[in-house]
Design an enzyme around this catalytic site. Structure first.
Site, PDB file in Angstrom:
ATOM      1  N   LYS A 141       1.093  -1.259   0.079  1.00  0.00           N
ATOM      2  CA  LYS A 141      -0.123  -0.055   0.222  1.00  0.00           C
ATOM      3  C   LYS A 141       1.291   1.291   0.084  1.00  0.00           C
ATOM      4  O   LYS A 141       0.383   2.373  -0.633  1.00  0.00           O
ATOM      5  CB  LYS A 141      -0.942   0.243   1.664  1.00  0.00           C
ATOM      6  CG  LYS A 141      -2.510   0.804   0.897  1.00  0.00           C
ATOM      7  CD  LYS A 141      -2.801   0.690   2.287  1.00  0.00           C
ATOM      8  CE  LYS A 141      -3.561  -0.416   2.847  1.00  0.00           C
ATOM      9  NZ  LYS A 141      -4.249  -1.510   3.531  1.00  0.00           N
TER      10      LYS A 141
ATOM     11  N   ARG B  15      -3.308   3.359   8.586  1.00  0.00           N
ATOM     12  CA  ARG B  15      -3.620   2.104   7.626  1.00  0.00           C
ATOM     13  C   ARG B  15      -2.339   0.806   7.650  1.00  0.00           C
ATOM     14  O   ARG B  15      -0.961   1.317   7.731  1.00  0.00           O
ATOM     15  CB  ARG B  15      -3.710   2.122   6.673  1.00  0.00           C
ATOM     16  CG  ARG B  15      -4.630   3.229   5.939  1.00  0.00           C
ATOM     17  CD  ARG B  15      -4.864   4.319   4.867  1.00  0.00           C
ATOM     18  NE  ARG B  15      -5.275   3.070   3.755  1.00  0.00           N
ATOM     19  CZ  ARG B  15      -5.475   4.090   2.434  1.00  0.00           C
ATOM     20  NH1 ARG B  15      -4.277   4.503   1.773  1.00  0.00           N
ATOM     21  NH2 ARG B  15      -6.103   3.258   1.462  1.00  0.00           N
TER      22      ARG B  15
ATOM     23  N   GLY C 272      -7.074 -10.066   7.770  1.00  0.00           N
ATOM     24  CA  GLY C 272      -6.268 -10.814   9.304  1.00  0.00           C
ATOM     25  C   GLY C 272      -5.857  -9.180  10.156  1.00  0.00           C
ATOM     26  O   GLY C 272      -4.780  -9.661  11.232  1.00  0.00           O
TER      27      GLY C 272
ATOM     28  N   MET D  48      -4.859  -5.958  11.059  1.00  0.00           N
ATOM     29  CA  MET D  48      -4.983  -5.171  11.374  1.00  0.00           C
ATOM     30  C   MET D  48      -6.667  -3.987  10.529  1.00  0.00           C
ATOM     31  O   MET D  48      -5.641  -3.331   9.611  1.00  0.00           O
ATOM     32  CB  MET D  48      -4.944  -3.443  11.778  1.00  0.00           C
ATOM     33  CG  MET D  48      -5.540  -2.481  13.274  1.00  0.00           C
ATOM     34  SD  MET D  48      -4.652  -1.318  13.733  1.00  0.00           S
ATOM     35  CE  MET D  48      -5.448  -0.156  12.666  1.00  0.00           C
TER      36      MET D  48
ATOM     37  N   ARG E  95      -2.974  -1.463  -6.224  1.00  0.00           N
ATOM     38  CA  ARG E  95      -2.766  -2.382  -6.591  1.00  0.00           C
ATOM     39  C   ARG E  95      -3.450  -3.530  -7.449  1.00  0.00           C
ATOM     40  O   ARG E  95      -3.647  -2.915  -8.544  1.00  0.00           O
ATOM     41  CB  ARG E  95      -2.474  -3.780  -4.850  1.00  0.00           C
ATOM     42  CG  ARG E  95      -4.336  -3.767  -5.096  1.00  0.00           C
ATOM     43  CD  ARG E  95      -4.464  -4.481  -3.907  1.00  0.00           C
ATOM     44  NE  ARG E  95      -6.038  -4.437  -3.462  1.00  0.00           N
ATOM     45  CZ  ARG E  95      -6.118  -4.319  -2.318  1.00  0.00           C
ATOM     46  NH1 ARG E  95      -5.416  -4.630  -1.304  1.00  0.00           N
ATOM     47  NH2 ARG E  95      -7.849  -4.519  -1.827  1.00  0.00           N
TER      48      ARG E  95
ATOM     49  N   HIS F   3     -16.322  -8.970   1.239  1.00  0.00           N
ATOM     50  CA  HIS F   3     -15.294  -9.621   1.154  1.00  0.00           C
ATOM     51  C   HIS F   3     -14.842 -11.351   0.580  1.00  0.00           C
ATOM     52  O   HIS F   3     -14.200 -11.767   0.273  1.00  0.00           O
ATOM     53  CB  HIS F   3     -14.985 -10.095   3.133  1.00  0.00           C
ATOM     54  CG  HIS F   3     -14.231 -10.802   3.620  1.00  0.00           C
ATOM     55  ND1 HIS F   3     -14.488 -12.288   4.338  1.00  0.00           N
ATOM     56  CD2 HIS F   3     -12.623 -10.485   3.857  1.00  0.00           C
ATOM     57  CE1 HIS F   3     -13.141 -12.975   4.161  1.00  0.00           C
ATOM     58  NE2 HIS F   3     -12.868 -11.825   4.680  1.00  0.00           N
TER      59      HIS F   3
ATOM     60  N   SER G 270      12.697 -42.666 -15.743  1.00  0.00           N
ATOM     61  CA  SER G 270      11.405 -41.683 -16.001  1.00  0.00           C
ATOM     62  C   SER G 270      11.150 -41.689 -14.140  1.00  0.00           C
ATOM     63  O   SER G 270      11.608 -42.689 -13.073  1.00  0.00           O
ATOM     64  CB  SER G 270       9.942 -42.461 -15.801  1.00  0.00           C
ATOM     65  OG  SER G 270       9.464 -42.127 -15.527  1.00  0.00           O
TER      66      SER G 270
ATOM     67  N   CYS H 116       7.403 -38.642 -13.265  1.00  0.00           N
ATOM     68  CA  CYS H 116       6.520 -38.497 -13.600  1.00  0.00           C
ATOM     69  C   CYS H 116       5.330 -39.442 -12.216  1.00  0.00           C
ATOM     70  O   CYS H 116       4.557 -39.307 -11.852  1.00  0.00           O
ATOM     71  CB  CYS H 116       6.083 -40.680 -14.068  1.00  0.00           C
ATOM     72  SG  CYS H 116       6.689 -41.517 -13.090  1.00  0.00           S
TER      73      CYS H 116
ATOM     74  N   TYR I  52      11.090 -34.298 -19.967  1.00  0.00           N
ATOM     75  CA  TYR I  52       9.526 -34.436 -19.921  1.00  0.00           C
ATOM     76  C   TYR I  52       8.974 -34.146 -19.091  1.00  0.00           C
ATOM     77  O   TYR I  52       9.969 -34.984 -18.054  1.00  0.00           O
ATOM     78  CB  TYR I  52       8.970 -35.282 -21.111  1.00  0.00           C
ATOM     79  CG  TYR I  52       8.823 -36.611 -20.320  1.00  0.00           C
ATOM     80  CD1 TYR I  52       7.732 -37.203 -20.306  1.00  0.00           C
ATOM     81  CD2 TYR I  52       9.668 -37.765 -21.254  1.00  0.00           C
ATOM     82  CE1 TYR I  52       8.055 -38.289 -19.386  1.00  0.00           C
ATOM     83  CE2 TYR I  52       9.674 -38.760 -20.676  1.00  0.00           C
ATOM     84  CZ  TYR I  52       9.316 -39.417 -19.839  1.00  0.00           C
ATOM     85  OH  TYR I  52       8.955 -40.313 -19.257  1.00  0.00           O
TER      86      TYR I  52
HETATM   87  P1  ADP Z   1      -8.218  -2.127   3.066  1.00  0.00           P
HETATM   88  O1  ADP Z   1      -6.146  -2.515   3.444  1.00  0.00           O
HETATM   89  O2  ADP Z   1      -8.703  -3.447   4.458  1.00  0.00           O
HETATM   90  O3  ADP Z   1      -8.203  -2.060   1.863  1.00  0.00           O
HETATM   91  P2  ADP Z   1      -7.498   0.372   3.818  1.00  0.00           P
HETATM   92  O4  ADP Z   1      -6.399   1.388   4.588  1.00  0.00           O
HETATM   93  O5  ADP Z   1      -7.148   0.734   2.100  1.00  0.00           O
HETATM   94  O6  ADP Z   1      -7.068  -1.279   4.254  1.00  0.00           O
HETATM   95  O7  ADP Z   1      -8.600   1.348   3.945  1.00  0.00           O
HETATM   96  C1  ADP Z   1     -10.021   1.067   4.376  1.00  0.00           C
HETATM   97  C2  ADP Z   1     -10.574   1.944   3.163  1.00  0.00           C
HETATM   98  O8  ADP Z   1     -10.538   3.672   4.477  1.00  0.00           O
HETATM   99  C3  ADP Z   1      -9.605   3.100   1.891  1.00  0.00           C
HETATM  100  O9  ADP Z   1     -10.827   1.851   0.908  1.00  0.00           O
HETATM  101  C4  ADP Z   1     -11.021   4.293   1.870  1.00  0.00           C
HETATM  102  O10 ADP Z   1     -11.929   4.327   1.063  1.00  0.00           O
HETATM  103  C5  ADP Z   1     -10.792   4.232   3.742  1.00  0.00           C
HETATM  104  N1  ADP Z   1      -9.576   5.013   4.198  1.00  0.00           N
HETATM  105  C6  ADP Z   1      -8.167   5.000   3.929  1.00  0.00           C
HETATM  106  N2  ADP Z   1      -7.606   5.821   4.317  1.00  0.00           N
HETATM  107  C7  ADP Z   1      -8.394   6.743   4.252  1.00  0.00           C
HETATM  108  C8  ADP Z   1      -8.428   8.789   4.179  1.00  0.00           C
HETATM  109  N3  ADP Z   1      -6.743   9.039   4.041  1.00  0.00           N
HETATM  110  N4  ADP Z   1      -9.130   9.320   3.900  1.00  0.00           N
HETATM  111  C9  ADP Z   1     -10.640   8.810   3.752  1.00  0.00           C
HETATM  112  N5  ADP Z   1     -10.779   8.014   3.668  1.00  0.00           N
HETATM  113  C10 ADP Z   1      -9.047   6.570   4.017  1.00  0.00           C
HETATM  114 MG    MG Z   2      -7.486  -0.572   1.145  1.00  0.00          MG
END
Ligand code: ADP
Ligand code: MG
Ligand code: MG
Length: 885
Positions: free
Chosen positions: A26, A96, A105, A107, A352, A468, A777, A844, A864
């Site tokens: 990220k 994040r 899994g 945070m 990504r 999810h 083989s 094989c 092969y």
């Molecule tokens: P995940 O890895 O679970 O996708 P993220 O860190 O991408 O978690 O955050 C999930 C969501 O939180 C993002 O898609 C966005 O909608 C919101 N978010 C994260 N950071 C910001 C920010 N700086 N401003 C506004 N929304 C945010």
């Molecule tokens: Mg995200």
């Protein structure tokens, strides 16, 4: 002393996309987007090295970290004109997590951090919108309470539900600022009651609490399990991103959404995504409100009456479309994007490489070659060979007329039938006992990963295409139907109900993840169509690979399937399978239990025409392609009768005394059959068996060649050889049989005699054995057993512990142990070639269909690989990737 914090924003960044190990996926991509000049809220990435430090120093931080974080906060303040903790113009941030590869899994993100009883007033005033400010504050308490302070999410949800009920509204968005104010006090009380601590008011405390929670989440049970399932090393660690907030919940011109630059399900080159007006963060994927389509086209296709982003916020949409094009061209791959629109202005929050179904991956790769974006070699490398499995698997037979139970979103393609089950644990239990199942959930969460893995299909009643369940299922290649609004699941009763029909736990259900349909019972399935993109990509792969791909097939049916999948020969035909047929087992038993050569020969005479017919059919299907036939290999006791009745039947056929037979049967019992009287040892004690089998092979070769016009060059393979003299003994008989057949029929033919290398001794003495053998083989199933001294059938008990304790990384019966077994293969191949430079070398075992093992085979220059029919395309692609390096 390292640099622990990297900043990004305002058209520049200290890091870039190549630094994903240090910055996490990220963080690296946020930096890259910022450098590209895309609108990214400014922020900082605290590196994965801090995570490593944290765990190596009793969960403490490098001494310089605080100053570096403060400096970065100042930089964000300079860029936004807002200051963290300032009562007049407060800066709010999100915290994040972000590992090298995206990892459920970890945070959950905390949004709106920096709010407290004072800054919320300023937020309201600056925005001129009380409702927005208090909505943000209550979200913050809820998220922070949940993910940092360990307060149950549900406790907040209950308060929210109660409030909505009291006000008589359905949607969060219908609550007013005053409602939120009341709820905020409720939430604070919940936090205090459940965590024993007041909700922190100091923004700095909030920030360090959240940072600590991200690093702490690296070692949670959930994260550890996920890493184990996906073979992600513990030492990688996660980064933390702290980023200025932008607000999608500032009213009707604000929104938040997720998108793919192309359709991740079909691969179609169409922007694809969902959004919600006046929403924040994960509202879209949480399935609380039904999201709207981004494009007008998708809206029309879905028959939705909710306006698209294209219509409702056309300027922001146009900006977004530009960003999508820029990113796709820049990364030369489909992007999975997260964005927020704050009062009409677009902000990018994540990009990504987009997870996609195998079908989409193929289409995208082929399209991108046509678009000139990537080369054929790149296209080949982009397809995960194992994912082809999804395409090779059955679809619902269109002529079937099943009972429709429900129809919902086609979240991940493929069809699956199985027992209805409701919990992850149940799914795991059923799968362990070999019972197919469909995991039925209201929604799924990261705790359900193991169950989703175990289930054959997934069915949820909530959530959209980006829920999810949908995202994870597509990643796993599991069929999934999601968002079945009208379907009710009652976990307590163990029932699922739709349109008046109720199914219980254990009832059969079928889902079609390609159409979103769900049916009662098991529905007939059909083989898939292997043309179009599949054919083109496989064509490129075939042109690039060096190794041939053969199949392990014992029957004409398997051989036919394998040829349809592109097999270029048979690498292993196990003849013993031919004897288990009920009408053949009798003469087989007569042969085994005969106590003199004459009666054994009599029984073999009955088996000869049957074997000849088997081989003729096999050769006909293979039409001149090479076919390796292995002489009888398993311990004979596998064929012997056990019940008195069976013994009597055989005695009658043989005209022998049942008592004597019984004794002979028990004399065949062995303490360790795997290392017992089997393989070449059978041919040495009973050469007439090898003679009968080679006769059948040669006569069939002549017959098939006459029928098809294609000359057949059979490869006769002697199993479990450890000594040159063993092979010499058997080869003499095979050659004599060939001469006899040739004289009797007046036909000439060519054939080869070789051996399976499946004992360490054979590998170590391959030079000597190659004097006799025209091909090797590598039988890696047995070679793995004999190298490790582990019986595969007994390994289940302890190999699990080995994996769990990281004593081994992968099961050596699934993926070749390159260090040990591989070393023997290498020695065997080299020594064999020293003596016979043109010796044909193949593999094989089950490993012949495993991409990592195939990669190894390329490095030792095997000619092969041979694998089961359904894995042939996987092996073709893996062999091409191996050749491309
Ligand atoms: P995940 O890895 O679970 O996708 P993220 O860190 O991408 O978690 O955050 C999930 C969501 O939180 C993002 O898609 C966005 O909608 C919101 N978010 C994260 N950071 C910001 C920010 N700086 N401003 C506004 N929304 C945010
Ligand atoms: Mg995200
Ligand atoms: Mg998340």
């Amino acid at each position: 002393m390292g640099k622990w914090v990297y900043t990004f924003g305002d058209g520049t960044a200290e890091g870039d996309a190549s630094q994903r190990n240090l910055l996490g996926g990220k963080g690296a991509n946020l930096a890259e987007m910022a450098s590209l000049g895309l609108p990214v809220p400014p922020g900082m990435t605290i590196t994965t090295e801090v995570c490593t430090y944290f765990y190596e120093h009793e969960q403490s931080y490098p001494p310089e970290l605080e100053a570096e974080v403060n400096a970065a906060l100042d930089q964000i303040a300079a860029s936004t004109g807002r200051t963290f903790g300032d009562p007049k113009l407060p800066l709010l941030v999100s915290v994040r997590s972000g590992a090298r590869i995206s990892m459920p899994g970890m945070m959950d993100t905390v949004l709106n951090l920096g709010l407290n009883d004072e800054t919320v007033l300023a937020l309201a005033e600056n925005a001129g919108d009380d409702r927005f400010a208090y909505d943000s504050y209550r979200r913050f308490i809820q998220m922070y309470g949940d993910v940092v302070m360990g307060v149950e999410h549900k406790s907040f949800e209950d308060k929210l539900e109660a409030m909505k009920e009291e006000r008589g509204v359905d949607l969060d968005t219908d609550l007013s600022a005053d409602d939120w104010k009341v709820l905020i006090e409720d939430y604070k009380a919940v936090v205090l009651a459940e965590s024993g601590k007041p909700f922190p008011q100091d923004p700095k405390d909030q920030l360090w609490g959240a940072i600590g929670a991200v690093f702490g989440s690296w070692r949670t049970e959930r994260a550890v399990v996920y890493r184990r399932l996906h073979q992600i090393p513990e030492r990688w660690g996660t980064a933390v991103n702290v980023q200025a907030m932008v607000f999608g919940n500032m009213g009707e011109t604000s929104a938040t959404g997720v998108a793919f630059t192309r359709n991740p399900s079909t691969g179609e080159n169409q922007l694809y995504g969902e959004f919600l007006i006046n929403a924040q963060g994960e509202d879209v994927v949480a399935g609380i409100r039904t999201p709207q389509d981004i494009t007008e086209r998708a809206r029309i296709e879905a028959g939705s009456d909710k306006p698209s982003l294209e219509r409702s916020l056309p300027d922001a949409f146009a900006q977004f479309k530009d960003v999508c094009d820029t990113l796709e061209r820049h990364y030369r791959d489909v992007q999975d994007l997260e964005f927020t629109i704050e009062r009409g202005k677009l902000w990018m929050l994540q990009t990504r490489s987009g997870k996609r179904t195998a079908k989409a991956a193929l289409k995208i790769a082929v399209d991108m070659v046509d678009e000139g974006l990537i080369t054929e070699a790149e296209a080949i490398k982009r397809i995960e060979p194992a994912s082809l499995d999804q395409l090779l698997h059955p679809m619902i037979d269109p002529s079937a007329k099943p009972d429709q139970f429900a129809k919902a979103l086609p979240a991940s393609p493929g069809a699956a039938s199985g027992e209805v089950c409701f919990t992850s644990a149940e799914a795991e239990r059923l799968a362990a006992s070999g019972r197919p199942c469909v995991l039925c959930r209201i929604e799924t969460s990261p705790e359900d990963i193991a169950g989703m893995h175990a289930a054959d299909g997934i069915f949820t009643t909530r959530g959209g295409m980006t829920s999810h369940a949908a995202v994870v299922a597509r990643g796993m290649g599991k069929p999934c139907v999601s968002g079945a609004g009208g379907v009710k699941i009652d976990y307590a009763k163990g029932t699922i109900t739709a349109g008046g029909v109720t199914l219980k736990k254990g009832d059969k259900i079928t889902i079609d993840g390609g159409t979103g349909e769900v049916f009662v019972g098991e529905v007939p399935m059909l083989k898939p169509e292997l043309s179009g993109d599949f054919e083109r990509l496989m064509g490129w792969a075939d042109a690039k690979r060096r190794m041939k791909v053969r199949t392990n097939a014992d029957t004409p049916h398997d051989a036919k399937t394998a040829r349809e999948f592109g097999a270029e020969g048979i690498g292993l035909c196990r003849t013993e399978h031919m004897f288990f047929d009920p009408e053949r087992i009798m003469p087989m038993r007569e042969m085994i239990l005969a106590d003199d050569t004459a009666s054994r020969r009599a029984a073999l005479d009955k088996l000869l025409p049957m074997q000849r017919e088997d081989f003729t059919q096999l050769f006909e299907v293979m039409a001149g392609l090479p076919v390796t036939i292995r002489l009888l290999d398993p311990p004979l006791h596998e064929f012997i009768p056990h019940t008195d009745k069976e013994i009597e039947e055989v005695a009658k056929a043989l005209g022998a005394d049942p008592e004597k037979l019984k004794n002979r049967a028990s004399a065949l019992a062995e303490f360790n059959p795997m290392l017992g009287h089997r393989g070449v040892r059978l041919a040495i004690t009973y050469p007439e068996i090898a003679e009968m089998q080679s006769r059948a092979i040669f006569e069939a070769a002549i017959a098939a060649a006459q029928k098809t016009g294609a000359p057949v060059v059979p490869e006769v393979m002697v199993p479990l050889v450890g000594l040159k003299s063993e092979l010499e003994f058997v080869k003499k008989r095979i050659d004599a049989t060939a001469r006899a057949v040739s004289e009797e029929t007046g036909q000439t033919f060519t054939y080869q005699v070789g051996t399976m290398v499946e004992l360490p001794r054979a590998a170590l003495n391959a030079d000597k054995i190659a004097e006799e053998a025209e091909f090797f083989s590598f039988g890696t199933n047995d070679l793995t057993q004999t190298t490790f001294g582990i019986s595969r059938d007994d390994a289940g008990v302890f190999l699990g512990s080995y994996l769990k304790e990281s004593i081994i990384d992968v099961d050596p019966f699934v993926s070749l142990d390159t260090e040990g077994v591989g070393e023997l293969i290498k020695i065997g191949a080299e020594k064999g070639r020293q003596v016979r430079p043109d010796i044909k070398l193949g593999i094989c075992g089950e490993h012949g269909g495993d991409p990592n093992s195939i990669k190894f085979c390329e490095t030792v220059n095997l000619d092969y690989v041979s694998c089961s029919p359904f894995r042939v395309p996987i092996a073709r692609l893996a062999a091409a990737q191996a050749a491309l390096g």
